[in-house]
Design an enzyme around this catalytic site. Structure first.
Site, short mmCIF file in Angstrom:
data_model
loop_
_atom_site.label_atom_id
_atom_site.label_comp_id
_atom_site.label_asym_id
_atom_site.label_seq_id
_atom_site.Cartn_x
_atom_site.Cartn_y
_atom_site.Cartn_z
N GLY A 42 -15.50 -24.75 16.53
CA GLY A 42 -16.23 -24.25 15.37
C GLY A 42 -15.25 -23.86 14.29
O GLY A 42 -14.11 -24.34 14.25
N ARG A 331 -28.55 -5.34 8.24
CA ARG A 331 -29.41 -6.02 9.20
C ARG A 331 -29.99 -5.10 10.26
O ARG A 331 -31.16 -5.23 10.62
CB ARG A 331 -28.62 -7.16 9.87
CG ARG A 331 -28.33 -8.29 8.91
CD ARG A 331 -27.46 -9.35 9.53
NE ARG A 331 -27.34 -10.49 8.62
CZ ARG A 331 -26.62 -11.58 8.89
NH1 ARG A 331 -25.94 -11.65 10.03
NH2 ARG A 331 -26.57 -12.57 8.04
#
Length: 638
Positions: A42, A331
């Site tokens: 990634g 969040r």
């Protein structure tokens, strides 16, 4: 056991510069003498592999996908943070640093976070040079937008597919090194164990996912760039293949697992629609720039069409509770607020597990074309999944498991307590504390790979001249035999329950007892049930087929076996931390207003867990968190 974080001396804003000025370096002609193993491709893995190979090291890179382009980094949507201050709105390296520390509820290591903020500016220049198509203002300058937990616009983005574009940039850099022979790429290959020689990480054991061949690979250092463990909850925004195996097997070899209870719940995901679902879909936090979150004020209105609910009957609860940040509250806070509204019976959609994200005001202010330009692919994705047009009807959203702030413990060099084992990106614990701010995952992955590990890995490798390990060392064969036996054990059970069945049961248990809210009773119950579920797994798991071929049932079974053991560590950590902070919310510890209540006197530390053997409780090792520049304060976004 004492942990040495190896943080450089001196003022905070000079630590990284001081470190680089005094870092141990390896001459170019000597770099080709070292072999590096990088697991994961990634953003962290691809950027590290490309950069280290370009410097002259020999690199082997492993991924379980059919191509590095399919790494889960591709799924990130909304943007990447950097303290460029292009908007001239008061941003700075210090402000990004402070927002990150505050967002993590003062549970992150100060020096690592400041370094992250410092190198953030270089990341954007690097990616622009690679051709990443960031959005631009009319005059051609790079555009920015806001994200949760910040009052400035510092998030660079490529519509709603930023992760994909950044990964393509890192991927092409990786492919260039593969083409010149500096990187040998192993796709469709899964790491199943870590090989230690004299206590140092010197190799890995892998399984070829096509042929089933189990092999060993030797190197002078191992870099784990394998992402997070959010799929322990079964339903999450992660790709189905994301797992904990690489880091958990390293943990069982002696690496400390730090802060596993810090899991992030993302507030803007498409709600669960049925028991058939295998994963959840994220709707980028960037949507909260232009969308207003609300729920009906009255339970009686929940079944109505949103168009039939008048303005004065709507509760824009984030704007009401957190006026300074409004819909861009962090969040963890936004997620708990949505859960609170639904727990009060004011949720919308199937099962009452949803709130609205409404774009009517923004469409009226800017026009639908502008909203399409900013978020069009996200609206298309939402309509494909739900059959609803979010330009005409508010989106329905609900929190879901997303990112994990916990991971293997690392020092300032990104090396774990196992010499030679380095851990990058989401796989380590170091930068986000108890709650990651949006758009900071991409920042950390690329920072670690492009701008940190190329400097810090020399600290270890300079001590390894003349110590190259023979791939025929007995440790490799011994670890390979142990791995083969574990794979065969899974195949030999021949029970009647699938790995997915166990995974779903485990995930529901962990979500209910260690999800958005935890308490002592629930965590104790989970810790009683998980060992029984693990015992049942090893007596009734069904793995058809053989280990000598392509076998996805075997892959899943191995990962679920690790999730079953890891879940105990996760809940153990949550039970031991008797406070609420960030994404870790113990209902016993909250203010009268329902906000997280920290206990700095007893819990201002990193909780690193040491494996002590199967069936034995892990040992807690603490790294005290010392704040030299920031004074910890009650976290408020009001």
């Amino acid at each position: 056991m004492t942990l040495d974080s190896k943080i450089p001396a001196g003022p905070l804003d000079r630590k990284w510069t001081t470190y680089k000025n005094n870092a141990k370096v390896i001459a170019p002609n000597n770099k080709r003498k070292f072999d590096l193993i990088i697991v994961g491709s990634g953003l962290a893995g691809a950027s590290a592999a490309a950069t280290l190979a370009e410097q002259g090291f020999n690199v082997k890179c492993f991924c379980y996908q059919d191509s590095p382009r399919r790494a889960h980094s591709i799924a990130a949507q909304g943007g990447i943070n950097a303290a460029k201050n292009y908007q001239n709105d008061g941003d700075s390296v210090y402000r990004l640093f402070y927002d990150t520390i505050k967002g993590g509820d003062f549970r992150a290591r100060e020096a690592n976070v400041h370094r992250l903020a410092e190198v953030s500016t270089s990341i954007i220049d690097q990616c622009v040079a690679q051709g990443v198509p960031f959005a631009r203002e009319y005059g051609g300058l790079l555009a920015n937008r806001s994200f949760g937990g910040a009052q400035v616009s510092r998030t660079f983005y490529a519509r709603g597919q930023t992760g994909q574009q950044l990964l393509l940039g890192a991927y092409q850099a990786l492919e260039a090194q593969i083409a010149r022979g500096a990187v040998k790429m192993y796709s469709r290959t899964e790491m199943l164990d870590l090989v230690l020689v004299d206590g140092h990480a010197k190799g890995i054991v892998t399984r070829d996912m096509v042929t089933g061949e189990i092999a060993t690979h030797a190197g002078d250092a191992v870099l784990l760039c394998t992402g997070g463990y959010g799929n322990v909850f079964y339903l999450s925004t992660n790709a189905k293949g994301c797992n904990v195996t690489a880091t958990f097997r390293a943990y069982k070899r002696g690496a400390l697992f730090a802060n596993p209870c810090y899991t992030q719940i993302h507030p803007t995901c498409i709600p669960v629609s049925g028991a058939y679902q295998s994963k959840l879909t994220l709707m980028s936090e960037s949507l909260r720039n232009d969308g207003r979150v609300w729920a009906p004020k009255r339970k009686e209105d929940c079944g109505k069409s949103p168009a039939d609910i008048p303005e004065d009957a709507r509760d824009y609860y984030l704007e009401r509770k957190y006026p300074s940040y409004g819909n861009l509250a962090p969040r963890d806070i936004s997620s708990r607020s949505a859960k609170e509204a639904c727990d009060e019976g004011r949720g919308v959609g199937p099962g009452g597990l949803g709130v609205y994200l409404d774009f009517a005001d923004s469409i009226k202010r800017f026009g639908q074309k502008t909203i399409e330009e900013r978020y069009g692919n996200l609206f298309e994705m939402y309509e494909n999944i739900t059959g609803e047009n979010a330009y005409e009807r508010p989106m329905r959203i609900y929190p879901a498991v997303h990112y994990t702030m916990g991971g293997l413990w690392v020092d300032y060099n990104l090396m774990s307590n196992i010499p030679g084992l380095h851990v990058l990106g989401e796989a380590n614990f170091s930068d986000h504390g108890a709650n990651r701010l949006g758009a900071s995952a991409l920042m950390q992955g690329l920072a670690d790979g492009y701008f940190v590990i190329p400097y810090t890995i020399g600290d270890y490798l300079t001590s390894q001249f003349g110590k190259k390990v023979d791939p025929r060392h007995p440790a490799f064969e011994e670890t390979k035999l142990q791995t083969t036996a574990r794979v065969q054990r899974l195949l030999d059970v021949k029970g009647n329950r699938s790995a997915d069945d166990f995974h779903r049961e485990l995930g529901l248990l962990v979500w209910d007892k260690c999800g958005m809210a935890r308490d002592r009773a629930g965590l104790t119950e989970a810790l009683e049930k998980i060992p029984k579920l693990k015992e049942e797994f090893w007596s009734t798991i069904s793995v058809p087929g053989s280990g000598e071929s392509f076998n996805q049932a075997l892959e899943k079974a191995g990962r679920v076996a690790d999730f079953l053991e890891f879940a105990e560590v996760l809940c153990t950590d949550a039970l031991a931390r008797e406070e609420s902070c960030g994404g870790h919310f113990r209902t016993e510890y909250q203010t009268p207003e329902g906000e997280a209540l920290r206990n700095d006197e007893d819990y201002m530390h990193v909780a690193a867990w040491k494996y002590e053997g199967d069936g034995v409780a892990p040992t807690l090792v603490k790294e005290p968190l010392v704040y030299e520049t920031v004074k910890p304060a009650t976290r408020s976004y009001k």
